[in-house]
Design an enzyme around this catalytic site. Structure first.
Site, PDB file in Angstrom:
ATOM      1  CB  SER A  87      89.166  60.876  16.710  1.00 41.41           C
ATOM      2  OG  SER A  87      89.377  59.499  16.543  1.00 41.41           O
ATOM      3  CE1 TYR A 146      90.312  60.980  22.826  1.00 43.31           C
ATOM      4  CE2 TYR A 146      89.756  59.156  21.361  1.00 43.31           C
ATOM      5  CZ  TYR A 146      90.401  60.358  21.592  1.00 43.31           C
ATOM      6  OH  TYR A 146      91.109  60.956  20.568  1.00 43.31           O
ATOM      7  CE  LYS A 187      89.435  64.064  20.824  1.00 48.28           C
ATOM      8  NZ  LYS A 187      90.098  65.347  21.003  1.00 48.28           N
TER       9      LYS A 187
HETATM   10  P1  NAD Z   1      98.953  63.784  23.946  1.00 45.19           P
HETATM   11  O1  NAD Z   1      98.414  63.167  25.182  1.00 45.19           O
HETATM   12  O2  NAD Z   1     100.371  63.544  23.600  1.00 45.19           O
HETATM   13  O3  NAD Z   1      98.722  65.373  23.980  1.00 45.19           O
HETATM   14  C1  NAD Z   1      97.644  65.977  24.634  1.00 45.19           C
HETATM   15  C2  NAD Z   1      98.223  67.138  25.425  1.00 45.19           C
HETATM   16  O4  NAD Z   1      97.160  67.848  26.087  1.00 45.19           O
HETATM   17  C3  NAD Z   1      99.195  66.689  26.531  1.00 45.19           C
HETATM   18  O5  NAD Z   1     100.385  67.419  26.429  1.00 45.19           O
HETATM   19  C4  NAD Z   1      98.458  66.999  27.823  1.00 45.19           C
HETATM   20  O6  NAD Z   1      99.333  67.290  28.895  1.00 45.19           O
HETATM   21  C5  NAD Z   1      97.588  68.162  27.399  1.00 45.19           C
HETATM   22  N1  NAD Z   1      96.379  68.361  28.201  1.00 45.19           N
HETATM   23  C6  NAD Z   1      95.449  67.445  28.538  1.00 45.19           C
HETATM   24  N2  NAD Z   1      94.462  68.013  29.252  1.00 45.19           N
HETATM   25  C7  NAD Z   1      94.768  69.334  29.358  1.00 45.19           C
HETATM   26  C8  NAD Z   1      94.152  70.436  29.970  1.00 45.19           C
HETATM   27  N3  NAD Z   1      92.992  70.306  30.635  1.00 45.19           N
HETATM   28  N4  NAD Z   1      94.752  71.653  29.885  1.00 45.19           N
HETATM   29  C9  NAD Z   1      95.922  71.804  29.237  1.00 45.19           C
HETATM   30  N5  NAD Z   1      96.554  70.779  28.637  1.00 45.19           N
HETATM   31  C10 NAD Z   1      95.989  69.560  28.694  1.00 45.19           C
HETATM   32  O7  NAD Z   1      97.996  63.341  22.742  1.00 45.19           O
HETATM   33  P2  NAD Z   1      98.142  63.555  21.186  1.00 45.19           P
HETATM   34  O8  NAD Z   1      98.271  62.225  20.554  1.00 45.19           O
HETATM   35  O9  NAD Z   1      99.141  64.603  20.886  1.00 45.19           O
HETATM   36  O10 NAD Z   1      96.686  64.069  20.833  1.00 45.19           O
HETATM   37  C11 NAD Z   1      96.376  65.438  20.633  1.00 45.19           C
HETATM   38  C12 NAD Z   1      94.910  65.572  20.332  1.00 45.19           C
HETATM   39  O11 NAD Z   1      94.571  64.805  19.170  1.00 45.19           O
HETATM   40  C13 NAD Z   1      93.993  65.048  21.456  1.00 45.19           C
HETATM   41  O12 NAD Z   1      92.869  65.894  21.549  1.00 45.19           O
HETATM   42  C14 NAD Z   1      93.587  63.682  20.960  1.00 45.19           C
HETATM   43  O13 NAD Z   1      92.366  63.263  21.487  1.00 45.19           O
HETATM   44  C15 NAD Z   1      93.495  63.932  19.454  1.00 45.19           C
HETATM   45  N6  NAD Z   1      93.641  62.705  18.668  1.00 45.19           N
HETATM   46  C16 NAD Z   1      94.762  61.947  18.809  1.00 45.19           C
HETATM   47  C17 NAD Z   1      94.888  60.770  18.077  1.00 45.19           C
HETATM   48  C18 NAD Z   1      96.109  59.903  18.235  1.00 45.19           C
HETATM   49  O14 NAD Z   1      96.067  58.763  17.802  1.00 45.19           O
HETATM   50  N7  NAD Z   1      97.209  60.370  18.803  1.00 45.19           N
HETATM   51  C19 NAD Z   1      93.873  60.392  17.194  1.00 45.19           C
HETATM   52  C20 NAD Z   1      92.743  61.217  17.057  1.00 45.19           C
HETATM   53  C21 NAD Z   1      92.640  62.388  17.796  1.00 45.19           C
HETATM   54  C1  UD1 Z   2      92.376  53.929  19.079  1.00 49.89           C
HETATM   55  C2  UD1 Z   2      91.071  54.282  19.708  1.00 49.89           C
HETATM   56  C3  UD1 Z   2      90.533  55.548  19.086  1.00 49.89           C
HETATM   57  C4  UD1 Z   2      91.549  56.667  19.230  1.00 49.89           C
HETATM   58  C5  UD1 Z   2      92.891  56.228  18.647  1.00 49.89           C
HETATM   59  C6  UD1 Z   2      93.949  57.251  18.928  1.00 49.89           C
HETATM   60  C7  UD1 Z   2      90.037  52.213  20.480  1.00 49.89           C
HETATM   61  C8  UD1 Z   2      88.883  51.288  20.317  1.00 49.89           C
HETATM   62  N1  UD1 Z   2      90.120  53.203  19.575  1.00 49.89           N
HETATM   63  O1  UD1 Z   2      92.188  53.703  17.688  1.00 49.89           O
HETATM   64  O2  UD1 Z   2      89.338  55.919  19.725  1.00 49.89           O
HETATM   65  O3  UD1 Z   2      91.106  57.835  18.544  1.00 49.89           O
HETATM   66  O4  UD1 Z   2      93.295  54.983  19.239  1.00 49.89           O
HETATM   67  O5  UD1 Z   2      94.276  57.319  20.268  1.00 49.89           O
HETATM   68  O6  UD1 Z   2      90.838  52.068  21.394  1.00 49.89           O
HETATM   69  N2  UD1 Z   2      96.424  46.692  18.261  1.00 49.89           N
HETATM   70  C9  UD1 Z   2      96.974  45.493  18.632  1.00 49.89           C
HETATM   71  N3  UD1 Z   2      97.759  45.447  19.745  1.00 49.89           N
HETATM   72  C10 UD1 Z   2      98.019  46.556  20.512  1.00 49.89           C
HETATM   73  C11 UD1 Z   2      97.443  47.778  20.128  1.00 49.89           C
HETATM   74  C12 UD1 Z   2      96.641  47.829  18.998  1.00 49.89           C
HETATM   75  O7  UD1 Z   2      96.766  44.486  17.966  1.00 49.89           O
HETATM   76  O8  UD1 Z   2      98.726  46.438  21.520  1.00 49.89           O
HETATM   77  C13 UD1 Z   2      95.602  46.761  17.024  1.00 49.89           C
HETATM   78  C14 UD1 Z   2      94.168  47.209  17.247  1.00 49.89           C
HETATM   79  O9  UD1 Z   2      93.340  46.110  17.527  1.00 49.89           O
HETATM   80  C15 UD1 Z   2      93.865  47.888  15.901  1.00 49.89           C
HETATM   81  C16 UD1 Z   2      95.211  48.473  15.466  1.00 49.89           C
HETATM   82  O10 UD1 Z   2      96.194  47.718  16.181  1.00 49.89           O
HETATM   83  O11 UD1 Z   2      93.478  46.924  14.945  1.00 49.89           O
HETATM   84  C17 UD1 Z   2      95.372  49.938  15.787  1.00 49.89           C
HETATM   85  O12 UD1 Z   2      95.085  50.149  17.163  1.00 49.89           O
HETATM   86  P1  UD1 Z   2      95.337  51.562  17.898  1.00 49.89           P
HETATM   87  O13 UD1 Z   2      96.693  52.052  17.575  1.00 49.89           O
HETATM   88  O14 UD1 Z   2      94.980  51.381  19.334  1.00 49.89           O
HETATM   89  O15 UD1 Z   2      94.312  52.542  17.187  1.00 49.89           O
HETATM   90  P2  UD1 Z   2      92.727  52.409  16.992  1.00 49.89           P
HETATM   91  O16 UD1 Z   2      92.178  51.234  17.716  1.00 49.89           O
HETATM   92  O17 UD1 Z   2      92.446  52.525  15.538  1.00 49.89           O
END
Ligand code: NAD
Ligand code: UD1
Length: 336
Positions: free
Chosen positions: A124, A149, A153
């Site tokens: 991330s 969290y 990462k």
């Molecule tokens: P998500 O929660 O939809 O998917 C994660 C999946 O992992 C879920 O289906 C959950 O049931 C499964 N899981 C969790 N712990 C587990 C375990 N111990 N064993 C087996 N399965 C398990 O989240 P996502 O948005 O699809 O994210 C996927 C990956 O990308 C995560 O590692 C997350 O941290 C990373 N990531 C997501 C974002 C984002 O904004 N969505 C941003 C940066 C990184």
């Molecule tokens: C967040 C996490 C980041 C994680 C990512 C994906 C934090 C500090 N960071 O990123 O670690 O990898 O999500 O899960 O939580 N916002 C609002 N109102 C809301 C929600 C968000 O104003 O209800 C704003 C936030 O202040 C930010 C932007 O929208 O400026 C995006 O927020 P968000 O979608 O939560 O992502 P990040 O904060 O970038």
């Protein structure tokens, strides 16, 4: 070629499984369904017109992993499994380290013992901490995260870099996602958060569909063009395409490689709200509130390295991100 996808039932994992099936890969999806639904992968199979193998189980279960690697000829792993709620990670750090760090290490041990050395890891942009300048290239320094969290990462990235240094057989992609949004254009699969969404895009979508009253905008006093936070939102379909490219590139190189997956463009919270309203025809009422702890003012990628080395770049613009999010949300107002 068979790929193991951990967290395959989740938001990004399900889109990745679909893209893999469409590209001809065989897929084993492992998920404990902690934050997702089995239904996502049923829909993926329908969309792809192909079957996958689903295993309900945990990446911390070493016996299960050994069995999977013994019974299938797995050539690579896409590792999405993890917990991702920032606030929850502050309240329950042990759960986050056990799952995201402990679970990952168990997975890597099982891979090593099975002789599987090709891995794509979901990192991330949070690893950049409070950045000094924009855009962020992969050479920007990483920093201690403000929450467990984000820290999980960073730790897993370091584990994987050490692993690649120790054993030259590993081919590892550390993909630093910026802000994934959107859904498959069919509207059949998308982001289905449990409880109130922590992230902006699903919150906006739930307000528009009438599930939540209004959006809280966290901070209107940042030094940005309209005072609200700026992020690099990337369509999930583009994001998973980056994974497929990484998988191909890893076939011909070893070591641990970092790639940003972002568009290189930042949008403010209020720009996101306006764009969503324009596409959906719905109003998204909001109030301006105090900043959220741990948020940075702005964050966007320099995606040059991925363009050069993966021959990949994001194609979808804001309109597609909004239209696809709205199609998913309006067809599935209560998720799966
Ligand atoms: P998500 O929660 O939809 O998917 C994660 C999946 O992992 C879920 O289906 C959950 O049931 C499964 N899981 C969790 N712990 C587990 C375990 N111990 N064993 C087996 N399965 C398990 O989240 P996502 O948005 O699809 O994210 C996927 C990956 O990308 C995560 O590692 C997350 O941290 C990373 N990531 C997501 C974002 C984002 O904004 N969505 C941003 C940066 C990184
Ligand atoms: C967040 C996490 C980041 C994680 C990512 C994906 C934090 C500090 N960071 O990123 O670690 O990898 O999500 O899960 O939580 N916002 C609002 N109102 C809301 C929600 C968000 O104003 O209800 C704003 C936030 O202040 C930010 C932007 O929208 O400026 C995006 O927020 P968000 O979608 O939560 O992502 P990040 O904060 O970038």
């Amino acid at each position: 070629m068979t790929v193991l996808v951990t967290g395959g039932a989740g938001y990004i994992g399900s889109h990745a499984v679909l893209a893999l099936l469409e590209a001809g890969y065989s897929v084993l999806a492992l998920d404990n369904l902690a934050t997702s639904s089995r239904e996502s992968l049923r829909r993926v199979e329908r969309l792809a017109g192909r079957q996958l193998t689903f295993i309900e189980g945990d990446i911390r279960d070493r016996q299960l992993l050994d069995k999977l690697f013994a019974e299938h000829t797995i050539e690579a792993v896409l590792h999405f499994a993890g917990l991702k709620a920032v606030g929850e990670s502050v309240a329950e750090p042990l759960a986050y380290y056990a799952n995201n760090v402990g679970g990952s290490v168990t997975l890597f041990q099982a891979m090593a013992d099975a002789g599987v050395h090709r891995l794509v890891f979901s990192s991330s942009a949070t690893v950049y901490g409070e950045p000094e300048s924009m855009p962020l290239s992969e050479s920007a320094p990483t920093a201690r995260a403000s929450n467990p969290y984000g820290q999980s990462k960073l730790v897993v990235e370091e584990v994987l870099k050490d692993l690649a240094r120790a054993d030259a057989r590993w081919s590892i992609a550390l993909l630093r996602y910026f802000n994934p949004v959107g859904a498959h254009p069919s509207g059949e699969i998308g982001e289905d958060p449990q409880g109130p969404p922590n992230n902006l895009m699903p919150y906006i979508a739930q307000v528009a569909v009438g599930k939540r009253e209004q959006l809280t905008v966290f901070g209107a006093d940042y030094a940005t063009r309209d005072g609200t936070g700026v992020r690099d939102y990337i369509h999930v379909v583009d994001l998973v395409e980056g994974h497929l490219r990484a998988l191909e590139v890893l076939e011909n190189c070893t070591g641990a490689h970092v790639w940003n997956l972002g568009t290189g463009r930042g949008y403010s919270v209020l720009e996101m709200v306006a764009a969503f309203e324009a596409i959906s025809g719905k109003r998204v009422p909001y109030t301006l509130q105090a900043r959220r702890k741990g948020d940075v003012a702005e964050c966007w990628a320099d995606p040059t390295k991925a363009r050069k080395e993966l021959d990949w770049q994001a194609r979808c613009g804001l309109e597609e991100m909004m239209a696809d999010t709205w199609r998913w949300q309006s067809k599935n107002p209560n998720g799966y």
